[in-house]
Design a protein around this motif. Sequence first.
Motif, PDB file in Angstrom:
ATOM      1  N   HIS A 216      24.467 -97.020  68.080  1.00 38.89           N
ATOM      2  CA  HIS A 216      24.096 -96.395  69.354  1.00 38.89           C
ATOM      3  C   HIS A 216      23.650 -94.973  69.035  1.00 38.89           C
ATOM      4  O   HIS A 216      24.440 -94.146  68.613  1.00 38.89           O
ATOM      5  N   PHE A 217      22.376 -94.692  69.221  1.00 40.44           N
ATOM      6  CA  PHE A 217      21.787 -93.449  68.741  1.00 40.44           C
ATOM      7  C   PHE A 217      21.385 -92.527  69.893  1.00 40.44           C
ATOM      8  O   PHE A 217      20.325 -91.913  69.884  1.00 40.44           O
ATOM      9  N   ARG A 218      22.258 -92.440  70.880  1.00 40.72           N
ATOM     10  CA  ARG A 218      21.998 -91.551  72.007  1.00 40.72           C
ATOM     11  C   ARG A 218      23.188 -90.615  72.172  1.00 40.72           C
ATOM     12  O   ARG A 218      24.340 -91.019  72.050  1.00 40.72           O
ATOM     13  N   GLU A 219      22.888 -89.344  72.452  1.00 39.53           N
ATOM     14  CA  GLU A 219      23.946 -88.363  72.676  1.00 39.53           C
ATOM     15  C   GLU A 219      24.753 -88.767  73.900  1.00 39.53           C
ATOM     16  O   GLU A 219      24.210 -89.027  74.974  1.00 39.53           O
ATOM     17  N   GLY A 220      26.065 -88.855  73.739  1.00 47.31           N
ATOM     18  CA  GLY A 220      26.920 -89.238  74.856  1.00 47.31           C
ATOM     19  C   GLY A 220      27.827 -88.103  75.299  1.00 47.31           C
ATOM     20  O   GLY A 220      27.851 -87.028  74.692  1.00 47.31           O
ATOM     21  N   ARG A 221      28.560 -88.347  76.360  1.00 48.10           N
ATOM     22  CA  ARG A 221      29.533 -87.368  76.823  1.00 48.10           C
ATOM     23  C   ARG A 221      30.728 -87.343  75.855  1.00 48.10           C
ATOM     24  O   ARG A 221      30.953 -88.280  75.091  1.00 48.10           O
ATOM     25  N   LEU A 222      31.500 -86.279  75.927  1.00 45.46           N
ATOM     26  CA  LEU A 222      32.661 -86.163  75.060  1.00 45.46           C
ATOM     27  C   LEU A 222      33.760 -87.126  75.507  1.00 45.46           C
ATOM     28  O   LEU A 222      33.878 -87.468  76.691  1.00 45.46           O
ATOM     29  N   HIS A 223      34.546 -87.540  74.542  1.00 43.88           N
ATOM     30  CA  HIS A 223      35.699 -88.391  74.811  1.00 43.88           C
ATOM     31  C   HIS A 223      36.921 -87.487  74.904  1.00 43.88           C
ATOM     32  O   HIS A 223      37.478 -87.051  73.893  1.00 43.88           O
TER      33      HIS A 223
END
Length: 401
Positions: free
Chosen positions: A68-75
């Motif tokens: 998955h090569f998309r910037e995501g929100r922080l965990h």
Amino acid sequence: MRTHANRNWILLLAVVLFGSANLLAQDDYRPQPGEFPAPEEAKSYRGELVFVDHVNRRGSLRLHVDDHFREGRLHHFAMLPYGEIWYHGAPADLRDIPLGTILYGRFYLPPDPKTSAVPQSNGKDVTVPVENHAILLEDGPSLCLREGKTWTLKQVELKENEGTLTASLNREDGGEGLGGEHELTIDRSTRVWRGKEQLGIEDLIAENIWPASGKKLLNDQSVQLALGWHPRYLYQQFHVADIWLDEDALDVAAERQRQRHMRHIRTRWMPARVDTIDYGQFGEATITATLFGGMAEELYGDFKPNVSGKMAASEDTLRTWWPDHDGMDGRIVAVNRVDENPPVGSSGIQIEFNVPLILEGFRPGRIVRVRPHNWPNVKPPIEERIRSFEERWPSPDIFKY
């Protein structure tokens, strides 16, 4: 390099490293009061530590999601009260781990979403897991020592004190952590540990161990690596923050961390969960409590029958009020090892602690802190103390976008 011994959870089954298919909750399993959660229900995630609120044992990870090569929100995560933290192969507190460290963890849904110290994802963003309460956080060397693995160095390529290491790490199907061959960047910020020495790559060049320029085969040299952020982290690229060239070097790092954590626990006291209470007359009671796991063996060794001590009430973040004078003096009357292979979070050791007057915070299922008489009877720093049940500093609002 030898494997790390005396890890309570060394025999647990590996949990499948996540992919996009398991980021949504598969069931509604939540840890229950009075129990240590089932290991097979945990979800495994890895990511870079980018924020820490050590007072409330919570923080944020920038996750690495396979394929998955998309910037995501922080965990955003919180440690379960019995959650274990390991750094350099030794017990640790969140305050010990530098920002930017790549961590590997096992997580559950919050025991109670209404009182969760961090907000829970709605499950719509596949880059943010709904499991946000950690029972285990560990850095790369700790994971490798637990699983008996080492990195093998294939090749180094350098030009003007920076370049790449080609290294591989075995990962069984369904195992945790990284696996396969990786091209990792190195530069003069990379710390190299050999025995009791701290070196840089320029020292290895000066000793003709590595070339000043060009490539050199390293013949599957066995090492341990700590990885950090790389601009292309979404594509599974990493920078090498630390290299331990031999067993002695990692032993030194582990012992320093172990001693640091021992001091922390002795001054904040051993956390435990109240299991049962045997009531006597006029408020007197004997409290049976399970000591939490993930501590140095010397700390458990200080709990002995017929030793005086003190018990203080704690909240789930392990914060206390003023334990030095609002705790209750008492005596350890028995120490029993009730589980030789305890689950993660439990030491397998129960103590029976007699007090002349039971306190409300000592009820079954509640969290307490306990000190034997030879530990310091001190007040923790003001920011670590509880002021009231309604007031939490910092507020959970800090995790809102």
